[in-house]
Motif scaffolding. Structure first.
Motif, PDB file in Angstrom:
ATOM      1  N   ALA A 105       0.846  -1.191   0.000  1.00 33.58           N
ATOM      2  CA  ALA A 105       0.000   0.000   0.000  1.00 33.58           C
ATOM      3  C   ALA A 105       0.884   1.246   0.000  1.00 33.58           C
ATOM      4  CB  ALA A 105      -0.918  -0.003   1.219  1.00 33.58           C
ATOM      5  N   PRO A 106       0.385   2.367  -0.511  1.00 35.89           N
ATOM      6  CA  PRO A 106       1.210   3.587  -0.530  1.00 35.89           C
ATOM      7  C   PRO A 106       1.764   3.956   0.840  1.00 35.89           C
ATOM      8  CG  PRO A 106      -0.742   3.885  -1.884  1.00 35.89           C
ATOM      9  CD  PRO A 106      -0.911   2.572  -1.183  1.00 35.89           C
ATOM     10  N   ALA A 107       0.979   3.765   1.897  1.00 36.53           N
ATOM     11  CA  ALA A 107       1.453   4.128   3.235  1.00 36.53           C
ATOM     12  C   ALA A 107       2.623   3.257   3.667  1.00 36.53           C
ATOM     13  CB  ALA A 107       0.315   4.016   4.235  1.00 36.53           C
ATOM     14  N   GLU A 108       2.704   2.023   3.140  1.00 37.49           N
ATOM     15  CA  GLU A 108       3.794   1.135   3.518  1.00 37.49           C
ATOM     16  C   GLU A 108       5.086   1.493   2.798  1.00 37.49           C
ATOM     17  OE1 GLU A 108       1.932  -3.126   4.550  1.00 37.49           O
ATOM     18  OE2 GLU A 108       1.585  -2.500   2.482  1.00 37.49           O
ATOM     19  N   ARG A 109       4.994   2.297   1.747  1.00 37.49           N
ATOM     20  CA  ARG A 109       6.192   2.709   1.008  1.00 37.49           C
ATOM     21  C   ARG A 109       6.603   4.138   1.328  1.00 37.49           C
ATOM     22  NH1 ARG A 109       4.380   2.512  -4.558  1.00 37.49           N
ATOM     23  NH2 ARG A 109       2.280   1.921  -3.936  1.00 37.49           N
ATOM     24  N   GLN A 110       6.029   4.673   2.393  1.00 35.21           N
ATOM     25  CA  GLN A 110       6.304   6.055   2.770  1.00 35.21           C
ATOM     26  C   GLN A 110       6.677   6.139   4.245  1.00 35.21           C
ATOM     27  OE1 GLN A 110       2.706   8.127   1.820  1.00 35.21           O
ATOM     28  NE2 GLN A 110       3.111   8.190  -0.390  1.00 35.21           N
ATOM     29  N   SER A 111       7.397   7.174   4.572  1.00 33.82           N
ATOM     30  CA  SER A 111       7.741   7.439   5.965  1.00 33.82           C
ATOM     31  C   SER A 111       6.527   8.026   6.679  1.00 33.82           C
ATOM     32  CB  SER A 111       8.914   8.422   6.019  1.00 33.82           C
ATOM     33  OG  SER A 111       8.520   9.694   5.518  1.00 33.82           O
ATOM     34  N   PRO A 112       6.545   8.101   8.011  1.00 32.07           N
ATOM     35  CA  PRO A 112       5.408   8.699   8.719  1.00 32.07           C
ATOM     36  C   PRO A 112       5.081  10.116   8.267  1.00 32.07           C
ATOM     37  CG  PRO A 112       6.825   7.537  10.252  1.00 32.07           C
ATOM     38  CD  PRO A 112       7.545   7.537   8.933  1.00 32.07           C
ATOM     39  N   SER A 113       6.062  10.839   7.734  1.00 32.09           N
ATOM     40  CA  SER A 113       5.803  12.201   7.253  1.00 32.09           C
ATOM     41  C   SER A 113       5.295  12.239   5.819  1.00 32.09           C
ATOM     42  CB  SER A 113       7.087  13.039   7.371  1.00 32.09           C
ATOM     43  OG  SER A 113       8.126  12.478   6.587  1.00 32.09           O
ATOM     44  N   GLY A 114       5.155  11.072   5.167  1.00 26.38           N
ATOM     45  CA  GLY A 114       4.611  11.030   3.816  1.00 26.38           C
ATOM     46  C   GLY A 114       5.641  11.027   2.713  1.00 26.38           C
ATOM     47  N   ASP A 116       8.317   9.300   0.199  1.00 28.41           N
ATOM     48  CA  ASP A 116       8.544   7.973  -0.368  1.00 28.41           C
ATOM     49  C   ASP A 116       9.943   7.478  -0.006  1.00 28.41           C
ATOM     50  OD1 ASP A 116       6.056   7.914  -1.527  1.00 28.41           O
ATOM     51  OD2 ASP A 116       6.747   8.729  -3.439  1.00 28.41           O
TER      52      ASP A 116
END
Length: 219
Positions: A105-114, A116
């Motif tokens: 999922a996009p959230a799994e490929r991003q840091s907590p700050s959004g 990538d």
């Protein structure tokens, strides 16, 4: 020349110590990866055995439905090994834990700050296999289960660079099938009692209702 020699030896000694420390830390990290892979395989294998056995209480027919392993170290013996989760390739192949970035999922490929991630471990060198074998019950042929218990063995492995040894972790657990429904009831219902906590003594004479002792928790 003496000073240069001493400095050179000190540098070489420090380099050797750092290299050995890095190797020890790398072995520890790879062992943890192999252990988690074995844990994942154990959980998947336990569920696969539950589905395969269904409501049966014995694993005999499940043995007949699986392929017997015939490999060095896993062949022969009184109780043979069976492959619970065959790999996608030829017999004896491993199951991979590689990550496909497209499946995340996009959230799994991003840091907590959004932001990538530029890159992350894909676990392409992590794999596992799961086996099952009968325990020491009343039979000794390894093909007939009489007590409803078998050993489930999971092997996790991290493959190193070409020519290097792999790092493995092995976990085994004794499992038993609990798919069959258990008939239970509150209180002493199984012996003729009821919701009023009384025991109905039936016989040739009149029915006698005897109060059943209960334990009350104090305040």
């Amino acid at each position: 020349m003496g000073i240069v020699t001493m400095v050179t030896l000190a540098v070489l000694l420090s380099y050797g110590l750092v290299s050995r420390e890095a190797e020890v830390q790398g072995d520890g990290r790879r062992y943890k990866e192999a252990y988690f892979a074995a844990e994942a395989g154990l959980a998947e294998g336990r569920e696969a055995m539950r589905i395969r056995v269904g409501a049966e209480r014995r694993y005999t027919f499940a043995f007949a439905d699986m392929q017997q392993v015939n490999e060095p170290g896993l062949n022969g013996g009184i109780r043979p090994f069976f492959e619970v989760l065959p790999g996608p390739g030829a017999p004896g192949s491993w199951n991979s834990l590689a990550i496909n970035p497209a499946d995340l999922a996009p959230a799994e490929r991003q840091s907590p700050s959004g932001e990538d991630y530029a890159a992350f471990p894909l676990q392409e060198n992590v794999r596992y296999r799961v086996f099952v074998r009968d325990d020491e019950d009343d039979t000794d042929d390894g093909l007939t289960d009489t007590n409803g218990q078998v050993w489930l063995i999971a092997v996790g492995e991290v493959v190193g660079r070409a020519g290097s040894r792999p790092t493995r972790a092995v976990i085994q657990t004794l499992i038993s099938n609990e798919n069959a429904p258990a008939v239970t009831s509150p209180g002493n219902e199984m012996t003729g009692g009821g919701p009023a906590n009384t025991y109905s003594e039936t016989g040739p004479g009149p029915t006698i209702l005897t109060p059943v002792m209960t334990l009350n928790s104090g305040s």
